[in-house]
Design an enzyme around this catalytic site. Structure first.
Site, mmCIF file in Angstrom:
data_model
loop_
_atom_site.group_PDB
_atom_site.id
_atom_site.type_symbol
_atom_site.label_atom_id
_atom_site.label_comp_id
_atom_site.label_asym_id
_atom_site.label_seq_id
_atom_site.Cartn_x
_atom_site.Cartn_y
_atom_site.Cartn_z
ATOM 1 N N TRP A 45 79.798 53.007 56.386
ATOM 2 C CA TRP A 45 79.618 51.857 55.512
ATOM 3 C C TRP A 45 80.531 50.750 56.018
ATOM 4 O O TRP A 45 81.725 50.979 56.233
ATOM 5 C CB TRP A 45 79.987 52.182 54.067
ATOM 6 C CG TRP A 45 79.066 53.134 53.366
ATOM 7 C CD1 TRP A 45 77.962 53.749 53.871
ATOM 8 C CD2 TRP A 45 79.176 53.583 52.009
ATOM 9 N NE1 TRP A 45 77.371 54.547 52.923
ATOM 10 C CE2 TRP A 45 78.099 54.460 51.766
ATOM 11 C CE3 TRP A 45 80.074 53.324 50.982
ATOM 12 C CZ2 TRP A 45 77.905 55.083 50.532
ATOM 13 C CZ3 TRP A 45 79.887 53.948 49.758
ATOM 14 C CH2 TRP A 45 78.812 54.813 49.528
ATOM 15 N N ARG A 48 78.817 40.054 59.002
ATOM 16 C CA ARG A 48 77.976 38.929 58.606
ATOM 17 C C ARG A 48 76.548 39.087 59.128
ATOM 18 O O ARG A 48 76.322 39.661 60.194
ATOM 19 C CB ARG A 48 78.584 37.624 59.104
ATOM 20 C CG ARG A 48 78.406 37.381 60.595
ATOM 21 C CD ARG A 48 79.267 36.223 61.066
ATOM 22 N NE ARG A 48 78.802 35.676 62.338
ATOM 23 C CZ ARG A 48 79.552 34.908 63.129
ATOM 24 N NH1 ARG A 48 80.800 34.614 62.789
ATOM 25 N NH2 ARG A 48 79.047 34.426 64.246
ATOM 26 N N GLN A 65 83.536 48.097 67.178
ATOM 27 C CA GLN A 65 83.490 48.360 65.755
ATOM 28 C C GLN A 65 82.553 49.542 65.482
ATOM 29 O O GLN A 65 81.686 49.874 66.274
ATOM 30 C CB GLN A 65 83.001 47.114 65.008
ATOM 31 C CG GLN A 65 83.930 45.916 65.129
ATOM 32 C CD GLN A 65 85.280 46.145 64.487
ATOM 33 O OE1 GLN A 65 85.382 46.841 63.473
ATOM 34 N NE2 GLN A 65 86.329 45.580 65.074
ATOM 35 N N HIS A 66 82.739 50.167 64.324
ATOM 36 C CA HIS A 66 81.987 51.393 64.035
ATOM 37 C C HIS A 66 80.487 51.150 63.966
ATOM 38 O O HIS A 66 79.697 51.988 64.405
ATOM 39 C CB HIS A 66 82.502 52.018 62.745
ATOM 40 C CG HIS A 66 83.905 52.538 62.868
ATOM 41 N ND1 HIS A 66 84.654 52.932 61.797
ATOM 42 C CD2 HIS A 66 84.686 52.733 63.963
ATOM 43 C CE1 HIS A 66 85.834 53.353 62.211
ATOM 44 N NE2 HIS A 66 85.873 53.229 63.515
ATOM 45 N N MET A 107 87.864 48.594 54.979
ATOM 46 C CA MET A 107 89.044 49.362 55.373
ATOM 47 C C MET A 107 88.856 49.930 56.778
ATOM 48 O O MET A 107 87.840 50.565 57.069
ATOM 49 C CB MET A 107 89.293 50.502 54.386
ATOM 50 C CG MET A 107 90.608 51.226 54.626
ATOM 51 S SD MET A 107 91.006 52.290 53.222
ATOM 52 C CE MET A 107 92.581 52.944 53.756
ATOM 53 N N GLU A 154 83.080 56.500 54.845
ATOM 54 C CA GLU A 154 83.698 55.661 53.817
ATOM 55 C C GLU A 154 83.346 56.124 52.411
ATOM 56 O O GLU A 154 84.172 56.035 51.497
ATOM 57 C CB GLU A 154 83.274 54.197 54.007
ATOM 58 C CG GLU A 154 83.948 53.464 55.140
ATOM 59 C CD GLU A 154 83.407 53.825 56.510
ATOM 60 O OE1 GLU A 154 84.020 53.421 57.518
ATOM 61 O OE2 GLU A 154 82.365 54.517 56.584
ATOM 62 N N GLU A 208 85.092 31.294 59.614
ATOM 63 C CA GLU A 208 85.549 32.675 59.548
ATOM 64 C C GLU A 208 86.967 32.800 59.001
ATOM 65 O O GLU A 208 87.604 31.815 58.631
ATOM 66 C CB GLU A 208 85.455 33.334 60.941
ATOM 67 C CG GLU A 208 84.079 33.960 61.204
ATOM 68 C CD GLU A 208 83.872 35.248 60.423
ATOM 69 O OE1 GLU A 208 84.717 35.611 59.590
ATOM 70 O OE2 GLU A 208 82.840 35.897 60.650
#
Length: 493
Positions: free
Chosen positions: A164, A168, A185-186, A219, A227, A276
């Site tokens: 999760w 954007r 990133q995951h 997080m 998550e 941002e």
């Protein structure tokens, strides 16, 4: 009472004076974004928009859902209420609560049969993203952004990891979205696992979910940690999910709006720029990014779309990302044997500072003899962490300083960091390309210099600290207590 959907959260905030209903029609083109920005910068209640001058009715928008408040003693009331904590809970306590939950066993989500989000559903050719009230948030944005505070659900092909996250998403047309899918990133990792099989990644975008979910999505947990289970451990209860209609995923059942489809890494379209978290709208032109193709849209009657207008602090990047990051870093520092009393990303630093405080006896507790060596260990731990990847600057202080008090923090940093000796430099670590001052090869390579500011008492002082010339620290406790008790007797309000 558990706040199991966004509407319960709105009512809880309303009771605390944190909701401002706006009945007057507002333009989605910039006016709505400007109102939310002013609310963010003044600490005004979260605006709940009920009608739009440039879009048909049937939807509402909640601005600044995780912003800060101007109410005395309740700056983080929206965060505290979202996490089911008392409304006066402060940032350091919130970070400690989150950090403490990381040692608990996960409580995985439970799947329910149905959810209110399916009151209205369209699929296939009937899908039309433009039917949703998607705003143009900043003057200079490259398009309209639907997802600024939603939960993106993705799962690896083998089913072992359900991620999760928040990232954007800009509307391209009635059936396509695009946004940043960073490989480190995951979300990017999960998408690559699908691309390696030659297949697009199924996704679900749940907008308007129960209020705690965005904080776990923001997080920086380690890879392959779900998550949903960690949020269950934090709240002490399982989060409810529901089976999507066109993809094999379970999304939060509390969603006001649910978008389903597939992410195509090899289908690139122009996306951005967008204002941002650092507080700037990039000068860059649009960038080619992957495409989300939408197969279904569902929504509740009179659905609420939460909207974040990113920019100068403090907004949801700094609360829903910064606060959980503080907690994760506090946990990792302690796990590494560093006796941190606090780890705090000041909201006003726009995710550019981390403050770490340690007790006077940090040498005995850590086994490290010199302050420079301790600062280096802290830097190595922070900058190697996913939670610290975006952070370029760490300030290390003795814990007589409250890092959430900007007056104390500025004073301590100014008076305790030696201009020549107070710096531990890391000159080639993974950087954060969002930082406004990065230029040239640093921005391209993703590597840059980072720094730890050593603001600890000089090593030759040992555990001694000079007395602070202040009301709280510079007088005997009985004098401080007497003055406080007699304050009105002196004639002060």
């Amino acid at each position: 009472m558990p706040l199991t959907d966004l509407r319960l959260y709105v009512e809880a905030l309303r009771a605390l004076g944190e909701i401002q209903e706006i009945d007057a029609p507002v333009a989605l083109d910039l006016e709505l974004g400007a109102i939310i920005r002013r609310c963010i910068e003044t600490g005004a209640p979260a605006p709940l928009f009920k009608s739009f001058s440039d879009h048909p009715g049937g939807f509402r928008i909640l601005g600044a859902p995780g912003g800060t408040s101007a109410q005395s003693g309740m700056e983080l009331v929206r965060v505290a209420v979202a996490l089911e904590l008392p409304p006066t809970t402060g940032g350091l306590v919130i970070a400690e609560v989150i950090a403490a939950s990381l040692d608990r066993l996960a409580i995985d989500p439970v799947v329910v049969d149905d959810a209110p989000v399916f009151e209205n559903t369209v699929t296939g050719a009937a899908v039309d993203l433009t039917a949703l009230p998607v705003p143009l948030l900043h003057y200079g944005d490259g398009g309209r952004y639907l997802n600024t505070f939603g939960c993106i659900v993705a799962r690896t092909p083998d089913g072992t990891w359900t991620n999760w996250s928040i990232a954007r998403m800009m509307v391209i047309d009635g059936k396509r979205l695009s946004g940043i899918v960073a490989p480190q990133q995951h979300l990017g990792m999960v998408a690559k696992a699908w691309a390696d099989l030659g297949r697009p990644m199924p996704f679900a975008l749940a907008l308007g979910v129960e209020p705690a979910i965005p904080f776990i999505c923001g997080m920086p947990l380690p890879a392959k940690v779900d998550e949903g289970g960690r949020l269950g451990a934090l709240l002490g209860r399982a989060v409810r999910t529901v089976q999507c209609r066109t993809v094999d995923l379970e999304a939060p059942a509390s969603a006001e709006i649910l978008i389903e489809g597939h992410l195509h890494l090899d289908e690139l379209v122009e996306e951005g720029p967008m204002g941002e978290f650092a507080g700037y709208i990039p000068l860059d032109t649009q960038t080619r990014r992957p495409t989300y193709r939408v197969s279904a849209i569902s929504h509740r009657d009179n659905a609420i779309l939460p909207v974040v207008v990113a920019g100068e602090p403090a907004e949801e990047n700094h609360t829903a990302w910064g606060l959980p990051s503080s907690a994760q870093l506090l946990y990792e520092l302690r796990t590494a044997g560093i006796p941190a009393t606090t780890a705090w990303i000041p909201l006003q630093s726009a995710l550019h500072w981390l403050v770490v405080t340690v007790p006077r006896d940090w040498r005995r507790r850590s086994g490290v003899g010199e302050s420079e060596a301790l600062c280096r260990r802290i830097g190595q731990t922070v900058f190697a962490s996913k939670a610290g990847a975006v952070l370029p600057k760490v300030i290390v202080l003795n814990d007589d300083v409250d890092p959430t008090d900007l007056k104390e923090l500025v004073w301590a940093f100014a008076t305790r960091c030696h201009p020549l000796l107070g710096h531990v430099v890391f000159d080639d670590v993974e950087g954060a390309p969002m930082l406004a001052y990065l230029r040239g090869s640093e921005k391209v390579s993703g590597h840059t210099g980072k720094i730890v500011y050593n603001c600890l008492a000089p090593d030759e002082w040992g555990e001694a600290l000079p007395m602070r010339a202040s009301f709280r620290h510079g007088y005997p406790a009985e004098i401080v207590d007497r003055v406080r008790r007699r304050w009105s007797e002196y004639g002060f309000k």
